[in-house]
Design a protein around this motif. Structure first.
Motif, PDB file in Angstrom:
ATOM      1  N   ASN A 450       0.830  -1.212   0.000  1.00 57.45           N
ATOM      2  CA  ASN A 450       0.000   0.000   0.000  1.00 57.45           C
ATOM      3  C   ASN A 450       0.858   1.253   0.000  1.00 57.45           C
ATOM      4  N   TYR A 451       0.248   2.301  -0.480  1.00 56.28           N
ATOM      5  CA  TYR A 451       0.855   3.624  -0.430  1.00 56.28           C
ATOM      6  C   TYR A 451       0.284   4.347   0.784  1.00 56.28           C
ATOM      7  N   LEU A 452       1.153   4.919   1.582  1.00 54.33           N
ATOM      8  CA  LEU A 452       0.728   5.663   2.764  1.00 54.33           C
ATOM      9  C   LEU A 452       1.055   7.139   2.540  1.00 54.33           C
ATOM     10  N   LEU A 453       0.067   7.900   2.175  1.00 55.33           N
ATOM     11  CA  LEU A 453       0.265   9.326   1.957  1.00 55.33           C
ATOM     12  C   LEU A 453       0.601  10.015   3.283  1.00 55.33           C
ATOM     13  N   TYR A 454       1.624  10.843   3.262  1.00 62.13           N
ATOM     14  CA  TYR A 454       1.933  11.653   4.446  1.00 62.13           C
ATOM     15  C   TYR A 454       2.309  13.054   4.005  1.00 62.13           C
ATOM     16  N   ASN A 455       2.325  13.980   4.949  1.00 61.74           N
ATOM     17  CA  ASN A 455       2.634  15.386   4.668  1.00 61.74           C
ATOM     18  C   ASN A 455       1.446  16.104   4.036  1.00 61.74           C
ATOM     19  N   ARG A 466       0.080   3.966  11.187  1.00 58.93           N
ATOM     20  CA  ARG A 466      -0.282   3.159  10.018  1.00 58.93           C
ATOM     21  C   ARG A 466       0.791   2.125   9.695  1.00 58.93           C
ATOM     22  N   LEU A 467       2.061   2.545   9.788  1.00 64.88           N
ATOM     23  CA  LEU A 467       3.152   1.599   9.551  1.00 64.88           C
ATOM     24  C   LEU A 467       3.124   0.458  10.562  1.00 64.88           C
ATOM     25  N   ARG A 468       2.909   0.808  11.819  1.00 67.69           N
ATOM     26  CA  ARG A 468       2.897  -0.216  12.869  1.00 67.69           C
ATOM     27  C   ARG A 468       1.712  -1.165  12.691  1.00 67.69           C
ATOM     28  N   ILE A 469       0.572  -0.642  12.292  1.00 77.72           N
ATOM     29  CA  ILE A 469      -0.598  -1.483  12.027  1.00 77.72           C
ATOM     30  C   ILE A 469      -0.249  -2.547  10.992  1.00 77.72           C
ATOM     31  N   ASN A 470       0.442  -2.140   9.933  1.00 78.91           N
ATOM     32  CA  ASN A 470       0.794  -3.090   8.880  1.00 78.91           C
ATOM     33  C   ASN A 470       1.751  -4.170   9.375  1.00 78.91           C
ATOM     34  N   VAL A 471       2.748  -3.768  10.148  1.00 80.15           N
ATOM     35  CA  VAL A 471       3.706  -4.744  10.671  1.00 80.15           C
ATOM     36  C   VAL A 471       2.998  -5.721  11.617  1.00 80.15           C
ATOM     37  N   GLU A 472       2.105  -5.206  12.436  1.00 76.89           N
ATOM     38  CA  GLU A 472       1.363  -6.072  13.363  1.00 76.89           C
ATOM     39  C   GLU A 472       0.445  -7.040  12.604  1.00 76.89           C
ATOM     40  N   LEU A 473      -0.180  -6.559  11.528  1.00 77.13           N
ATOM     41  CA  LEU A 473      -1.022  -7.436  10.718  1.00 77.13           C
ATOM     42  C   LEU A 473      -0.196  -8.532  10.055  1.00 77.13           C
ATOM     43  N   CYS A 474       1.021  -8.185   9.627  1.00 72.26           N
ATOM     44  CA  CYS A 474       1.919  -9.190   9.039  1.00 72.26           C
ATOM     45  C   CYS A 474       2.162 -10.325  10.022  1.00 72.26           C
ATOM     46  N   ASP A 475       2.481  -9.963  11.259  1.00 70.94           N
ATOM     47  CA  ASP A 475       2.784 -10.978  12.272  1.00 70.94           C
ATOM     48  C   ASP A 475       1.543 -11.785  12.648  1.00 70.94           C
ATOM     49  N   GLU A 476       0.429 -11.101  12.805  1.00 69.79           N
ATOM     50  CA  GLU A 476      -0.790 -11.789  13.242  1.00 69.79           C
ATOM     51  C   GLU A 476      -1.333 -12.738  12.184  1.00 69.79           C
ATOM     52  N   LEU A 477      -1.343 -12.275  10.923  1.00 68.11           N
ATOM     53  CA  LEU A 477      -1.992 -13.035   9.852  1.00 68.11           C
ATOM     54  C   LEU A 477      -1.019 -13.859   9.022  1.00 68.11           C
ATOM     55  N   ALA A 522      15.297   9.785   5.447  1.00 66.76           N
ATOM     56  CA  ALA A 522      16.561   9.145   5.843  1.00 66.76           C
ATOM     57  C   ALA A 522      16.308   7.721   6.331  1.00 66.76           C
ATOM     58  N   ILE A 523      15.245   7.527   7.100  1.00 62.72           N
ATOM     59  CA  ILE A 523      14.898   6.180   7.577  1.00 62.72           C
ATOM     60  C   ILE A 523      14.564   5.280   6.384  1.00 62.72           C
ATOM     61  N   LEU A 524      13.769   5.817   5.455  1.00 63.78           N
ATOM     62  CA  LEU A 524      13.371   5.033   4.288  1.00 63.78           C
ATOM     63  C   LEU A 524      14.550   4.741   3.370  1.00 63.78           C
ATOM     64  N   ASN A 525      15.573   5.571   3.441  1.00 66.57           N
ATOM     65  CA  ASN A 525      16.763   5.350   2.620  1.00 66.57           C
ATOM     66  C   ASN A 525      17.375   3.978   2.898  1.00 66.57           C
ATOM     67  N   SER A 526      17.346   3.573   4.159  1.00 64.35           N
ATOM     68  CA  SER A 526      17.929   2.280   4.526  1.00 64.35           C
ATOM     69  C   SER A 526      17.004   1.115   4.188  1.00 64.35           C
ATOM     70  N   THR A 527      15.726   1.397   3.943  1.00 65.77           N
ATOM     71  CA  THR A 527      14.767   0.335   3.634  1.00 65.77           C
ATOM     72  C   THR A 527      14.374   0.330   2.162  1.00 65.77           C
ATOM     73  N   LYS A 528      15.065   1.161   1.363  1.00 62.38           N
ATOM     74  CA  LYS A 528      14.776   1.303  -0.061  1.00 62.38           C
ATOM     75  C   LYS A 528      13.330   1.742  -0.296  1.00 62.38           C
ATOM     76  N   GLY A 529      12.838   2.563   0.609  1.00 57.66           N
ATOM     77  CA  GLY A 529      11.532   3.190   0.423  1.00 57.66           C
ATOM     78  C   GLY A 529      10.343   2.382   0.864  1.00 57.66           C
ATOM     79  N   LYS A 530      10.576   1.177   1.386  1.00 58.89           N
ATOM     80  CA  LYS A 530       9.427   0.359   1.773  1.00 58.89           C
ATOM     81  C   LYS A 530       9.665  -0.263   3.140  1.00 58.89           C
ATOM     82  N   ILE A 531       8.560  -0.605   3.807  1.00 60.50           N
ATOM     83  CA  ILE A 531       8.601  -1.251   5.111  1.00 60.50           C
ATOM     84  C   ILE A 531       7.835  -2.561   4.989  1.00 60.50           C
ATOM     85  N   GLY A 532       8.481  -3.672   5.329  1.00 61.13           N
ATOM     86  CA  GLY A 532       7.828  -4.973   5.245  1.00 61.13           C
ATOM     87  C   GLY A 532       7.577  -5.574   6.609  1.00 61.13           C
ATOM     88  N   LYS A 533       7.503  -6.904   6.644  1.00 58.93           N
ATOM     89  CA  LYS A 533       7.246  -7.579   7.915  1.00 58.93           C
ATOM     90  C   LYS A 533       8.523  -7.602   8.743  1.00 58.93           C
TER      91      LYS A 533
END
Length: 665
Positions: A450-455, A466-477, A522-533
């Motif tokens: 998903n795309y998470l619009l910010y700013n 929103r990011l944390r919700i996604n990570v938690e859903l990854c672990d739960e499901l 800067a945080i996203l720079n280390s994750t190549k722009g995405k956050i996974g599980k």
């Protein structure tokens, strides 16, 4: 008497983008269907394009004068001379080999002057030119491209500008270029040529033009298109209501896919750019179409022999410019794979390429390429053993969580959708988003994005939630959800804005500041722009709590970008992250409100001018600011203590392995 063919040039400005210009691909099909038109596509430096065109005309002139020499073998030198006018380049062309030396020298001078004296501007080559446009923050390069394109077309009225930016800001673009752009899609017959019955927006795409250029689009090997147009929503941040004002609930696709497959070869994936496909009352018809086109759930793809297809299209006269480049590139790529083997086959391919002068694109001629292929084909075919690969369907613009029902999910589950992109632009839509994810998982889907619009109108903490919700859903499901935070950019100048932020990337939302934006980037720079599980990695990157997250946003950018290095400094007892954190917390707890607010304003503006720093009285606050200024400079300045420590860190044999282990835990 045979009528002279007309020429149309289609241009995409030279910005970096993932997806090919679908509008120009349709326009190419349109002109080829009309007949009597030669179509050329270009993306790159337009001055280089002009020079290359003039050099090619010069070579053609040479060949008419002296056919005993293959002047195309010196194409690079012709281009270089037209570009630089260097005398030593003339010697490399070796005109003295010809009995027509004096005549050829005169012609070379004539074509050199044709460029340098600007004669090409007075004698434009193209009957029509079309320029596509994309995002508004590409304003400068787009305007520059359009103004250059005015020099290439015979009549200014035959320069057509369209696309996203053109539709969003037509008046501004006309003011900047003098060209009135087309707004919206080409969705009716007769728009470009009265009496013609083609609807350009419904035409199959001409994939061949993508091989005319050096630029390679990252999202390749896919069928592209729309099965609906428009959107039932009217989100304030979105350009779709302007671009596609009317919702069209079904555009049949199967026939277009089969046409592309027949002429250009099968494609692995299906990438659909629909803006709200779930709003369609014809969703079952859309899914039926997708399944019938070979993209049902579990569908497999076997890569066709693209060299054979390229040579076939070259023989059939389908875009020589494209298929000379593509065929030569595939043969060169094949040779590079054989080369390390150092066997007879490698040497044989090398000899064939040399004999026909197809080692370089600039010296490759159509007839020679076809002849070389006849000899290379048996070797090439022996190495073709493609394995089946999973096919994917991607509704790239995302689907609307608010529209999910059991019936809709059951339809989506019929196709090879991966990932299913569900928009999560606002924390207020959590109920619908959560429900959509769970319904999809129940139907058997496991890969999401998903795309998470910010700013925009969100608060910084909303992004964390929103990011944390996604990570938690990854672990739960036990699923994969990849989140792509997308920074909001306005598409028009705001009524209260002094600056037109739509033309750059500098806009800062109501609840954001420049420092927070840079911290997220800067945080996203280390994750190549995405956050996974992976909860441990998320907590490390964004903080274990909302308080830690905000502290990270305040942290110096250098400390975020080189976070493992500064942790290592902490272990060595040097000035690392722990020292910044101690200083930060001390200042936030002891400075009076006026001084604290001044320091925060300086940090949040993220400029750190000397004038701002001089406004600070507290020694503790000045010490804090050195983490933002000195460290930023010192880590990249040879000779400084910090630079030397970074070199020591980088050279340590176990550091990189440990860093990667931490990233993937």
């Amino acid at each position: 008497m045979k009528s002279k063919r007309k020429k149309v040039l289609l241009i995409e400005p030279n910005y970096a983008n993932k997806y090919p210009p679908i509008g120009l691909m349709k326009l190419s099909t349109y002109y080829k269907n009309l007949g009597g038109w030669d179509v050329t596509f270009y993306k790159g430096d337009l001055k280089t394009f002009v020079i290359e065109r003039i050099a090619d005309r010069c070579i053609e002139d040479f060949e008419k004068t002296d056919k005993s020499i293959d002047w195309w073998l010196k194409r690079d030198e012709f281009v270089e001379y037209i570009k630089t006018r260097k005398k030593e380049t003339v010697e490399k062309i070796a005109i003295d080999r010809s009995d027509m030396e004096l005549i050829l020298l005169a012609k070379l001078t004539e074509w050199k002057d044709f460029y340098w004296k600007g004669i090409w501007k007075k004698e434009p080559e193209w009957d029509r030119v079309g320029v596509t446009t994309l995002f508004t923050f590409y304003w400068d390069i787009t305007v520059e491209t359009i103004n250059f394109a005015k020099l290439l077309v015979k009549k200014k009225k035959d320069l057509m500008v369209g696309g996203v930016l053109a539709s969003i800001q037509p008046k501004e673009l006309e003011t900047a270029t003098g060209i009135k752009p087309w707004v919206g899609i080409l969705g009716a017959p007769g728009i470009l040529d009265k009496g013609d019955t083609q609807i350009i927006d419904n035409l199959p795409l001409d994939y061949s033009i993508l091989d005319e250029i050096e630029y390679k689009y990252p999202m390749a090997n896919a069928f592209y298109g729309y099965m609906t147009r428009g959107c039932i929503r009217h989100c304030a941040f979105c350009a779709v209501p302007t671009l596609e004002s009317k919702y069209i609930s079904y555009i049949p696709m199967r026939e277009r896919v089969e046409k592309v497959r027949e002429v250009y070869g099968d494609q692995k994936d299906l990438l659909l750019m629909d803006n709200n496909v779930l709003a369609s009352e014809n969703l079952k018809d859309i899914i039926d179409d997708i399944v019938a086109s070979g993209f049902g759930r579990g569908a497999k793809f076997i890569q066709p022999n693209m060299l054979a297809i390229s040579i076939r299209n070259l023989k059939n006269g389908i875009n020589d410019r494209a298929y000379i480049r593509k065929s030569q590139g595939l043969i060169q790529e094949f040779y590079q794979k054989l080369k390390p083997l150092k066997g007879d086959e490698s040497y044989e391919v090398y000899k064939i390429m040399s004999r026909y002068h197809i080692n370089k694109l600039s010296t490759t001629k159509k007839e020679a390429l076809i002849a070389a292929y006849e000899e290379i084909q048996p070797i090439y075919d022996r190495h073709q053993h493609p394995l089946p690969k999973a096919r994917y369907v991607d509704f790239n613009q995302g689907v609307d969580a608010r529209l999910f029902t059991e019936e809709i999910v059951s339809q989506l589950a019929r196709i090879a959708i991966r990932p299913l992109r569900i928009a999560f632009d606002d924390i207020k839509t959590y109920y619908y988003y959560n429900k959509a994810i769970r319904m999809s998982v129940k139907a058997g889907m496991k890969e999401f994005s998903n795309y998470l619009l910010y700013n925009f109108m969100d608060r910084p903490v909303d992004l964390y939630k929103r990011l944390r919700i996604n990570v938690e859903l990854c672990d739960e499901l036990n699923v994969n959800i990849y989140s792509f935070p997308m920074k909001y950019h306005p598409i028009r100048k705001g009524k209260c804005d002094n600056e037109d932020y739509s033309h750059n990337r500098d806009y800062i939302g109501k609840y954001w500041n420049r420092k927070y934006i840079r911290a997220v980037q800067a945080i996203l720079n280390s994750t190549k722009g995405k956050i996974g599980k992976g909860m441990s990695f998320f907590l490390e990157a964004f903080g274990k709590t909302e308080e830690e997250y905000f502290e990270l946003l305040e942290m110096p950018e250098t400390f975020i970008l080189y976070r493992f290095f500064f942790k290592w400094l902490d272990e060595k007892g040097s000035m690392g992250t722990a020292h910044w954190r101690q200083c930060w917390r001390h200042c936030m707890g002891t400075l009076d409100e006026v001084e604290k607010q001044n320091v925060l304003n300086i940090i949040h503006r993220n400029i750190f001018s000397q004038k701002e720093i001089d406004s600070v009285d507290s020694e503790d606050a000045l010490t804090l600011l050195t983490f933002y200024t000195n460290y930023r400079k010192d880590i990249i300045t040879p000779g400084t203590k910090l630079y030397k420590l970074k070199q020591e860190y980088d050279a340590h044999p176990t550091i990189e392995l440990r860093r990667k282990k931490q990233e993937y835990e």
